[in-house]
Scaffold this motif. Sequence first.
Motif, PDB file in Angstrom:
ATOM      1  N   ASN A  55      -8.292  40.299  22.813  1.00 52.74           N
ATOM      2  CA  ASN A  55      -7.149  40.367  23.733  1.00 52.74           C
ATOM      3  C   ASN A  55      -5.832  40.189  22.992  1.00 52.74           C
ATOM      4  N   GLN A  56      -5.800  39.234  22.061  1.00 56.31           N
ATOM      5  CA  GLN A  56      -4.567  39.007  21.300  1.00 56.31           C
ATOM      6  C   GLN A  56      -4.251  40.203  20.401  1.00 56.31           C
ATOM      7  N   VAL A 105     -12.705  28.184  20.288  1.00 55.98           N
ATOM      8  CA  VAL A 105     -12.043  29.205  21.094  1.00 55.98           C
ATOM      9  C   VAL A 105     -10.539  29.113  20.886  1.00 55.98           C
ATOM     10  N   GLY A 106      -9.930  30.245  20.610  1.00 56.65           N
ATOM     11  CA  GLY A 106      -8.488  30.300  20.424  1.00 56.65           C
ATOM     12  C   GLY A 106      -8.050  30.367  18.974  1.00 56.65           C
ATOM     13  N   GLN A 114     -11.176  36.559  23.267  1.00 61.50           N
ATOM     14  CA  GLN A 114      -9.804  36.061  23.168  1.00 61.50           C
ATOM     15  C   GLN A 114      -9.097  36.692  21.963  1.00 61.50           C
ATOM     16  N   THR A 115      -9.837  36.809  20.864  1.00 62.50           N
ATOM     17  CA  THR A 115      -9.264  37.415  19.662  1.00 62.50           C
ATOM     18  C   THR A 115      -8.928  38.877  19.912  1.00 62.50           C
ATOM     19  N   ALA A 159      -7.482  34.116  17.984  1.00 68.81           N
ATOM     20  CA  ALA A 159      -6.241  34.644  18.556  1.00 68.81           C
ATOM     21  C   ALA A 159      -5.030  34.095  17.800  1.00 68.81           C
ATOM     22  N   ASP A 187     -16.666  34.222  24.192  1.00 72.97           N
ATOM     23  CA  ASP A 187     -15.298  33.913  24.621  1.00 72.97           C
ATOM     24  C   ASP A 187     -14.311  33.978  23.466  1.00 72.97           C
ATOM     25  N   GLU A 188     -14.713  33.421  22.334  1.00 75.75           N
ATOM     26  CA  GLU A 188     -13.802  33.412  21.193  1.00 75.75           C
ATOM     27  C   GLU A 188     -13.500  34.838  20.730  1.00 75.75           C
TER      28      GLU A 188
END
Length: 644
Positions: A277-278, A227-228, A274-275, A231, A270-271
């Motif tokens: 959203n970025q 996760v992250g 998050q991507t 992003a 989730d991953e």
Amino acid sequence: MAKNLILWVIIAAVLLTVFQKLDSPVSNQEIAYSQFIERVQSGQVKKVTIAGASITGEYNNGQRFETIRPGHDPKMMDDLLEHNVEVQGKKPEQQSIWTQLLVASFPILVIIAVFMFFMRQMQGGGGGKSGPMSFGKSKAKLLGEDQIKTTFTDVAGCDEAKEDVQELVEFLRDPAKYQRLGGQIPRGVLMVGQPGTGKTLLAKAIAGEAKVPFFSISGSDFVEMFVGVGASRVRDMFDQAKKQAPCIIFIDEIDAVGRSRGVGIGGGNDEREQTLNQLLVEMDGFEGNDGIIVIAATNRPDVLDPALMRPGRFDRQVVVGLPDIRGREQILKVHMRKVPVTDDIDAKVIARGTPGFSGADLANLVNEAALFAARANRTTVTMEEFEKAKDKIMMGAERKSMVMSDKEKENTAYHEAGHAIVGRLVPEHDPVYKVSIIPRGRALGVTMFLPEEDRHSISKRGIESNICSLYGGRIAEEMTLGKDGVTTGASNDIERATQYARNYVTKWGLSEKLGAQLYAEEDQNAYLGSSGGGQLSHLSDETARTIDAEVRDLLDRCYKTAYQLLEENRDKLELMKDALMEYETIDTDQIDDIMNGQKPRPPKSWSDDDGDKGGAGADATEETESKLDEDSSEDNQGKPASEH
């Protein structure tokens, strides 16, 4: 990474072997300790070297030997000195410092190599930026302005789409022209269209025309198991793009990362969220990205998040649809530049016979024609090769190696003739293009219909005619083999006829009893341009029974119509069956003769030497006809095929 690991192991093994060889003494003759004492006492030994329990020495004749002292022997030194043997002492042999260091560090090196290998695997492998310390680096490939040779002249068949993006090219060439008037160019352009229509090619042509850097990446390259990471890659990609501005970022298959958030069973990934959203923040957040235009392509715009589609992000949609006849002609001319063709090739004629083909399909058509010409050892591609290529793509490759029995061949001929005759007699049906009992793909035979012009909708009468022609093959079998002799060959015909009838009642509002009302809901996960239809939901039992009754009534009515047509034209059914048994493939000219009650002329491509070119078996026969795109109310006449 696996190759690197193996290489390291090999290098370490080689080095270890070399060091051991360097440190190993010269080979000596091994003897027992008792023999050693006997030869000392007999005066054969000249000198010895003692290193602990190990004893090496040399005979009077120069030959060397070695032995191991089993225990403490105080008399040995007396014997050696008594017989004048030269005695030397030596420290016990030890490994060199390099060998010890290599042996000690080898397991650690292996563990580090395995760790790096698995870290690489978890982040998708690759080289360059995908090293163990580069999780968050963008995987976008940068093409410089001199590397992109594609321009609008290489893109054909989508004139409206090119006009929509022409403004982007002008902005990238001269941004000040628009900024002086306070205008803002769209930050995001979403290209929507079926696979193979040229979305990626058009995006590359924009960069080629504008002479700006072009970042290319797939939506799946953002998403990783950590996760992250996605992003971080989005941030890094936009940071790189800012240094190259003005430039284009092209994201292919954006639906892999841009799906609506919070949908589906168990919530979203989730991953991926998050991507997404970025990406939303980078496209239109607090910081501006002037000079960066994001172009994305998808064939599933219905699944994209609404926040991604709003003005300020992907606020312009460019539909890249299937080309019409003029567009197909232009696309064919583009691809024919790379192939030596004869002067009699008419791209317009080929375009008229390929309705519903995408740009990728037409490129494949030209390539297949070139391959046919190469097999025939020709230096140019003729119209004959284009016809063979078109038949292969639309109907499947011929299976000449498999032989059918005469009975099965005759049954196939009746079946295909039934499709062709009913299709020829019912109103508003596409003309019959070709009938063949040569097996192609999974099919025993093919009846192919081609429209005279591009169609984007179909009438109620046309739908009923399509259902009638689908039942023609089954009815022909029933008339010639009896009700107990019909085969399973019409299974796909029945499936397609039933789907037509159900959409007729539930989606298209053509039933007089149920009226113009939608009784089916679209599947939100359906692909753009799919023809599966929706699922019935929220219906009372009475309404469901009425729908079933209306579907059954329509199918029965069409079945009776087709049966009556074949009964009235039984002589033509026999004529077409005989022609198919003799020639195996007949086209429009022969079909015209048969429908006029005459014996058909031989096909142009048929000769006496081709008499054995048929017969192969499979489980299903296939008739090819225009397929209605039920979700978009467009008729994809291009590659019609249904199995029965």
